[in-house]
Design a protein around this motif. Sequence first.
Motif, PDB file in Angstrom:
ATOM      1  N   ARG A   1      39.805  41.164  53.448  1.00  0.00           N
ATOM      2  CA  ARG A   1      40.505  42.442  53.329  1.00  0.00           C
ATOM      3  C   ARG A   1      40.746  43.015  54.722  1.00  0.00           C
ATOM      4  N   PRO A   2      41.925  43.640  54.939  1.00  0.00           N
ATOM      5  CA  PRO A   2      42.143  44.286  56.237  1.00  0.00           C
ATOM      6  C   PRO A   2      41.118  45.395  56.467  1.00  0.00           C
ATOM      7  N   VAL A   3      40.793  46.131  55.404  1.00  0.00           N
ATOM      8  CA  VAL A   3      39.764  47.174  55.528  1.00  0.00           C
ATOM      9  C   VAL A   3      38.783  47.037  54.368  1.00  0.00           C
ATOM     10  N   SER A   4      37.518  46.755  54.692  1.00  0.00           N
ATOM     11  CA  SER A   4      36.486  46.635  53.659  1.00  0.00           C
ATOM     12  C   SER A   4      35.801  47.961  53.409  1.00  0.00           C
TER      13      SER A   4
ATOM     14  N   VAL B   1      36.640  49.470  58.876  1.00  0.00           N
ATOM     15  CA  VAL B   1      36.088  48.170  59.233  1.00  0.00           C
ATOM     16  C   VAL B   1      36.668  47.109  58.307  1.00  0.00           C
ATOM     17  N   GLY B   2      37.108  46.006  58.860  1.00  0.00           N
ATOM     18  CA  GLY B   2      37.579  44.919  57.999  1.00  0.00           C
ATOM     19  C   GLY B   2      37.841  43.657  58.791  1.00  0.00           C
ATOM     20  N   ALA B   3      37.292  42.542  58.313  1.00  0.00           N
ATOM     21  CA  ALA B   3      37.453  41.274  59.030  1.00  0.00           C
ATOM     22  C   ALA B   3      38.900  40.798  58.999  1.00  0.00           C
ATOM     23  N   GLY B   4      39.677  41.276  58.021  1.00  0.00           N
ATOM     24  CA  GLY B   4      41.061  40.832  57.906  1.00  0.00           C
ATOM     25  C   GLY B   4      42.018  41.599  58.803  1.00  0.00           C
ATOM     26  N   MET B   5      41.489  42.566  59.549  1.00  0.00           N
ATOM     27  CA  MET B   5      42.312  43.371  60.449  1.00  0.00           C
ATOM     28  C   MET B   5      43.003  42.501  61.499  1.00  0.00           C
ATOM     29  N   ILE B   6      42.291  41.456  61.922  1.00  0.00           N
ATOM     30  CA  ILE B   6      42.789  40.572  62.980  1.00  0.00           C
ATOM     31  C   ILE B   6      44.173  40.027  62.628  1.00  0.00           C
TER      32      ILE B   6
ATOM     33  N   GLU C   1      41.468  56.787  50.624  1.00  0.00           N
ATOM     34  CA  GLU C   1      42.698  56.837  49.830  1.00  0.00           C
ATOM     35  C   GLU C   1      43.752  55.900  50.439  1.00  0.00           C
ATOM     36  N   GLU C   2      43.869  55.917  51.757  1.00  0.00           N
ATOM     37  CA  GLU C   2      44.888  55.109  52.434  1.00  0.00           C
ATOM     38  C   GLU C   2      44.618  53.609  52.285  1.00  0.00           C
ATOM     39  N   PHE C   3      43.369  53.197  52.472  1.00  0.00           N
ATOM     40  CA  PHE C   3      43.093  51.759  52.593  1.00  0.00           C
ATOM     41  C   PHE C   3      42.418  51.126  51.385  1.00  0.00           C
ATOM     42  N   ILE C   4      41.708  51.912  50.605  1.00  0.00           N
ATOM     43  CA  ILE C   4      40.928  51.282  49.528  1.00  0.00           C
ATOM     44  C   ILE C   4      41.334  51.834  48.161  1.00  0.00           C
ATOM     45  N   LYS C   5      41.653  53.058  48.089  1.00  0.00           N
ATOM     46  CA  LYS C   5      42.051  53.809  46.879  1.00  0.00           C
ATOM     47  C   LYS C   5      40.859  54.432  46.206  1.00  0.00           C
TER      48      LYS C   5
END
Length: 402
Positions: A250-253, A345-350, A398-402
């Motif tokens: 996920r871009p943001v966990s 924070v998110g490992a997929g951000m890269i 709200e923006e990244f996870i809901k």
Amino acid sequence: MGIRVQKFGGSSVANIALINNVARRVVKAKEEGDQVVVVLSAMGDTTDELLDKVREITSHPPAREIDMLLSTGEQVSIALMAMAINELGYPAVSLTGYQAGIQTDNAYTKGRILNIEPERILRELEQDKIVIVAGFQGMNQNNDITTLGRGGSDTTAVALAAALKADICEIYTDVDGVYTADPRIEPRAKKLDFISYDEMLEMASLGALVLQPRAVEFAKNYSVPLVIRSSFNNNAGTLVGEVESVENCRPVSGVAHDLNVAKIGIFDVPDRPGIAKKIFSALAQEQINVDMIIQGWVRDGRNDIVFTTARGDLEKAIPVVEKVVEEIGASGFVYNDRVAKVSIVGAGMITNPGVAADMFKALANQGINIEMISTSEIKVSCIIAEEHALKAVNALHEEFIK
Ligand code: ASP
Ligand code: MG
């Protein structure tokens, strides 16, 4: 038959009924055929209560004596636990940090584990005993008791798991695992089934208080399989481990926030090699941890340097900075402890561009001003006014996870 390390936090052993509850859980693990090493925190708020007593006496206690005092909390819980397990018909033995072979450096109140000699524990396990180790404490070269920093029992547990080559380290707490944000602030926060070591390290360092950051570091460095779960139910918890491929991340966990932040700015720092070294080694010498550091563009051979520390370290930092400002010929300094840090924070951000921009947009939409920004490959942190912290967490969730 493998070795299983089970750590129970203060809220899981806060009273005798809970100690008996944990004792039954430990015995169950033993009955399943594992060798069990239990690491305990002090009962409930014991550590805070001991610190309250210190404050009644002095505002400048010798750090050595704080450790002598605080380490007693864990000794109460391990002895009671050994008795509770014995009552259930299983042999158990309690060990202090020293008896468990935990050697630390000399930094009282924030000791770091240098080495563990696990022979005594292994001997007790060999004799079929359940071993109960006092968390949060060790012994330095002078044979003085040291403690590992607040929440240090996590580190004891993971370090022991590494030294004993345990199959699993289970961290039992009062929540079901790691959440996408602090559920007390974000009602829609969800429990994660899995989080990578790196993400967990960021989350823990950024103020998600589920695990001491140092514990995560140990887990990562020694590949200790880690699970965080509740001592009050049998839910599966959150597994912490290595990710196989960032592509699938996920871009943001998660969204983390930290109110324990102070910021310090030094003005008109001369632009010469060795100046930053001077500032930050002076702080390091006083054992003050610095988090974000920001230096801008040089104008007229001078520069501003802004950094953050834990709020509790501000009082100690001020005289150090005052002295350094004079030595290096800066024009002055300011500080503010009414700030907070919010982070994603998110490992997929890269592999996902634009995540930072989306964060700034979400904050701007709430009218929140950003005072400092720092990034790593898998996180973006912003310093904002403390009063906006909760609103910021909600907006980012709200923006990244809901
Ligand atoms: N009792 C110590 C504290 O409250 C250590 C721990 O709980 O991990 O910080
Ligand atoms: Mg505690």
